[in-house]
Design a protein around this motif. Structure first.
Motif: not given
Length: 118
Positions: A35-51
Motif C-alpha cells: 500500500v505504501a509503495d502504491k499510494t504515497l506521493v511527496d507533496p513536492k510532486v503534487y506542487e510541481a504538476v499543474k492543470a
C-alpha cells in the motif's frame, strides 16, 4: 506412553499454530508495504504538476495507486469533474491524513485537489 503422545501432539499443534500466525503477520506487513509503495506521493510532486500538464508526464511521477485502500481515499473529497478519470494518493508528509487527487481528461491533468481524509 499415552501421556507422552498427548504432550507431543499438543506441542506439534502449538508449533503449527505459531508458524501460521507468523505467516499471517508477514503477509500483513507485506500488504502494508505494498500500500505504501502504491499510494504515497511527496507533496513536492503534487506542487510541481499543474492543470494542463500532459497526463503521461504527470502519471510518470506517480505510483500506480491501485490498492485496496483506493475506495477509502475517495470519501470526503470534492466532486469528480465530469468525464474525468481520477487517481487518489496519500501524502508522504508527517500529516498522513492528506489526500492528493489527480484528475485527467483528454490526455491532460484537468484538476488536482488536496483534502483531509475522513
Amino acid at each position: 506412553m499415552a501421556r507422552r503422545n498427548g504432550c507431543l501432539i499438543g506441542c506439534l499443534v502449538a508449533v503449527v499454530l505459531g508458524i501460521g500466525l507468523l505467516v499471517l503477520l508477514l503477509f500483513g506487513v507485506g500488504k502494508i508495504v505494498d500500500v505504501a509503495d502504491k499510494t504515497l506521493v511527496d507533496p513536492k510532486v503534487y506542487e510541481a504538476v499543474k492543470a494542463g500538464d500532459p497526463a503521461s508526464e504527470v502519471r510518470a511521477k506517480l505510483p500506480s495507486g491501485e490498492t485496496f485502500v483506493k475506495e477509502a481515499l475517495k470519501d470526503g473529497g470534492p466532486a469528480v469533474p465530469a468525464g474525468a478519470e481520477c487517481s487518489w494518493y496519500l501524502s508522504t508528509s508527517g500529516d498522513s491524513d492528506t489526500v492528493f487527487r489527480f484528475c485527467f481528461k483528454d490526455g491532460k491533468l484537468a484538476e488536482k485537489a488536496d483534502y483531509r481524509l475522513k
